[in-house]
Motif scaffolding. Structure first.
Motif, short mmCIF file in Angstrom:
data_model
loop_
_atom_site.label_atom_id
_atom_site.label_comp_id
_atom_site.label_asym_id
_atom_site.label_seq_id
_atom_site.Cartn_x
_atom_site.Cartn_y
_atom_site.Cartn_z
N GLU A 29 111.73 -30.69 -149.93
CA GLU A 29 112.27 -29.65 -150.81
C GLU A 29 113.23 -30.28 -151.82
N MET A 66 114.88 -24.83 -151.47
CA MET A 66 114.33 -23.64 -152.14
C MET A 66 115.40 -22.59 -152.37
N PHE A 103 107.16 -22.69 -152.99
CA PHE A 103 107.72 -22.36 -154.31
C PHE A 103 107.12 -21.04 -154.81
N ILE A 106 108.82 -18.19 -153.22
CA ILE A 106 110.13 -17.89 -153.84
C ILE A 106 109.92 -17.03 -155.10
#
Length: 187
Positions: A29, A66, A103, A106
């Motif tokens: 990450e 994240m 990702f 998110i």
């Protein structure tokens, strides 16, 4: 690029590419967030945005993840006078990587939180050579495949999108006319 040209006067348009990021960008990450933010920071600089906007993407945390990326997206969008669009080209370069799928999770989470007042990207455009519907097959481990897209892009779209010859011609003329630079004093 034509879309960027049309939208940059109304929005902050961040236009990045995953081309050349390499597989090592997805090893953790921390590495992914630093590379992603670095590309945004570079794009803002090349696009002529002031240094204060660029600085928000400068990774200062000891360890990025994240959550720090999520917070950085919200901070940037909240502190922008214009709405923010994110274009990511060559997403298929990373589509088989779990970090990329995290990702996307998110982005999806932020999209859903907009209804509760979270300020985030107005729009995210993912572009690549391959059909992004294939991402749905990679959203879970092999033993736990998910056959529904996180954005429901696999669902049938019941609107007739066929265009007549005259409608297509009108669109091409509009794009051509609006993308030709105006020269002062020219007729």
């Amino acid at each position: 690029m034509l879309l960027w040209q049309q939208l940059k006067s109304k929005y902050i348009v961040i236009n990045i590419s995953f081309e050349g990021m390499g597989t090592d960008a997805f090893r953790s990450e921390d590495t992914f967030v630093r590379r992603f933010c670095g590309r945004i920071e570079k794009n803002l600089k090349l696009s002529g945005y002031d240094e204060s906007r660029q600085r928000l993407w400068n990774c200062q945390e000891t360890e990025e993840n994240m959550d720090t990326l999520r917070n950085r997206i919200i901070d940037f969008c909240e502190n922008s006078e214009e709405e923010v669009l994110l274009f990511i080209d060559e997403v298929d370069k990373s589509s088989d990587n779990q970090m990329f799928l995290n990702f996307l999770g998110i982005l999806r989470e932020l999209y859903l939180e907009r209804a509760m007042g979270t300020i985030t990207f107005k729009s995210v455009i993912l572009a690549g050579v391959y059909d992004i519907k294939n991402l749905k097959l990679k959203f879970r481990q092999n033993e736990e495949r998910k056959y529904n897209s996180p954005w429901n892009i696999a669902v049938d779209f019941p609107i007739d999108m066929s265009l007549s010859h005259s409608e297509i011609t009108a669109m091409i003329k509009t794009v051509t006319i609006s993308s030709v630079p105006h020269t002062p004093g020219a007729g």
